[in-house]
Design a protein around this motif. Sequence first.
Motif, PDB file in Angstrom:
ATOM      1  N   GLY A  75     -25.737 -53.347  27.697  1.00  0.00           N
ATOM      2  CA  GLY A  75     -25.251 -54.700  27.549  1.00  0.00           C
ATOM      3  C   GLY A  75     -25.268 -55.150  26.105  1.00  0.00           C
ATOM      4  N   LYS A  76     -25.303 -56.449  25.915  1.00  0.00           N
ATOM      5  CA  LYS A  76     -25.309 -57.030  24.573  1.00  0.00           C
ATOM      6  C   LYS A  76     -26.527 -56.549  23.791  1.00  0.00           C
ATOM      7  CE  LYS A  76     -24.882 -61.484  22.206  1.00  0.00           C
ATOM      8  NZ  LYS A  76     -24.792 -62.963  22.380  1.00  0.00           N
ATOM      9  N   ASN A 143     -23.991 -59.939  38.416  1.00  0.00           N
ATOM     10  CA  ASN A 143     -24.354 -59.612  37.040  1.00  0.00           C
ATOM     11  C   ASN A 143     -23.906 -60.699  36.071  1.00  0.00           C
ATOM     12  OD1 ASN A 143     -23.736 -56.355  38.036  1.00  0.00           O
ATOM     13  ND2 ASN A 143     -25.650 -56.871  37.018  1.00  0.00           N
ATOM     14  N   ASP A 148     -26.187 -60.840  32.675  1.00  0.00           N
ATOM     15  CA  ASP A 148     -26.039 -59.484  32.154  1.00  0.00           C
ATOM     16  C   ASP A 148     -24.623 -59.245  31.641  1.00  0.00           C
ATOM     17  OD1 ASP A 148     -28.645 -58.775  32.926  1.00  0.00           O
ATOM     18  OD2 ASP A 148     -27.970 -58.248  34.948  1.00  0.00           O
ATOM     19  N   MET A 149     -23.650 -59.888  32.296  1.00  0.00           N
ATOM     20  CA  MET A 149     -22.248 -59.676  31.982  1.00  0.00           C
ATOM     21  C   MET A 149     -21.543 -61.017  31.830  1.00  0.00           C
ATOM     22  SD  MET A 149     -21.329 -56.531  34.630  1.00  0.00           S
ATOM     23  CE  MET A 149     -19.574 -56.590  34.184  1.00  0.00           C
ATOM     24  N   PRO A 156     -18.360 -52.344  30.760  1.00  0.00           N
ATOM     25  CA  PRO A 156     -19.721 -51.841  30.532  1.00  0.00           C
ATOM     26  C   PRO A 156     -19.802 -50.317  30.536  1.00  0.00           C
ATOM     27  CG  PRO A 156     -19.508 -52.797  32.736  1.00  0.00           C
ATOM     28  CD  PRO A 156     -18.258 -53.149  31.994  1.00  0.00           C
ATOM     29  N   ARG A 174     -21.463 -59.696  25.687  1.00  0.00           N
ATOM     30  CA  ARG A 174     -21.766 -59.274  27.047  1.00  0.00           C
ATOM     31  C   ARG A 174     -20.566 -58.500  27.585  1.00  0.00           C
ATOM     32  NH1 ARG A 174     -23.882 -64.642  27.188  1.00  0.00           N
ATOM     33  NH2 ARG A 174     -26.105 -64.699  27.682  1.00  0.00           N
TER      34      ARG A 174
END
Length: 227
Positions: A75-76, A143, A148-149, A156, A174
């Motif tokens: 992720g980020k 997510n 998370d997204m 991803p 993200r």
Amino acid sequence: MSQNSKQQLHRIATTAVYGGASTPSRPVYATSVKRSFDLLVTTVLAPFALAILGILALLVCLDGGNVLYCQQRLGKNGKTFKLWKLRTMVPNGDEQLRAYLEANPDARTEWDSNQKLRDDPRITHVGKYLRKYSFDELPQLWNVFVGDMSLVGPRPMMPDQRQYYPGTAYFTMRPGITGLWQISERNDCTFAERAVHDNRYAGMMSFSLDLWILSKTPAVVLQGTGV
């Protein structure tokens, strides 16, 4: 695509993320408004998504095994998180993939280039249609909800795919359910070439761009180009 074109794409992907293409509104949108928009949309969509997921879960059950599939993704800032999908593969998919790639050099070449196979032996009968129309990605709304997204962003990637990714833009954002790559080349480019789209999005990110990408996504999904 010619070798010169690929080299040019690589140079574009590895240039500075914010050089030249950024807009003054980007930092404000990226740090606050975008997250609020994600929460609003996922909350509104939740009842409809749960109803559809209930029906699809019954179909996945026909293949046996778990309904949901969880996988580590980056992720980020390179932080890993658990990405959720409807299961589209046989339970021993990772072992089957290794054996298949060892026995098929052409498939190994395709996998090394694209990090996916158009004719993947692990995909179940139901899973083939879930992936074709991206229904398997509906659980990723969770997510998005937990942060998370995002609804829109780079696709991803898995931790072991980082070595094949030439750019840096991915790690400033993200990852998203949809994005520039999904509504343009999608499965018609190599894994490394995704960095071109991620770099462009990082510099152009805005509320109007996200709305435009989201508006284009249903038509792309209905084309059934998912793999």
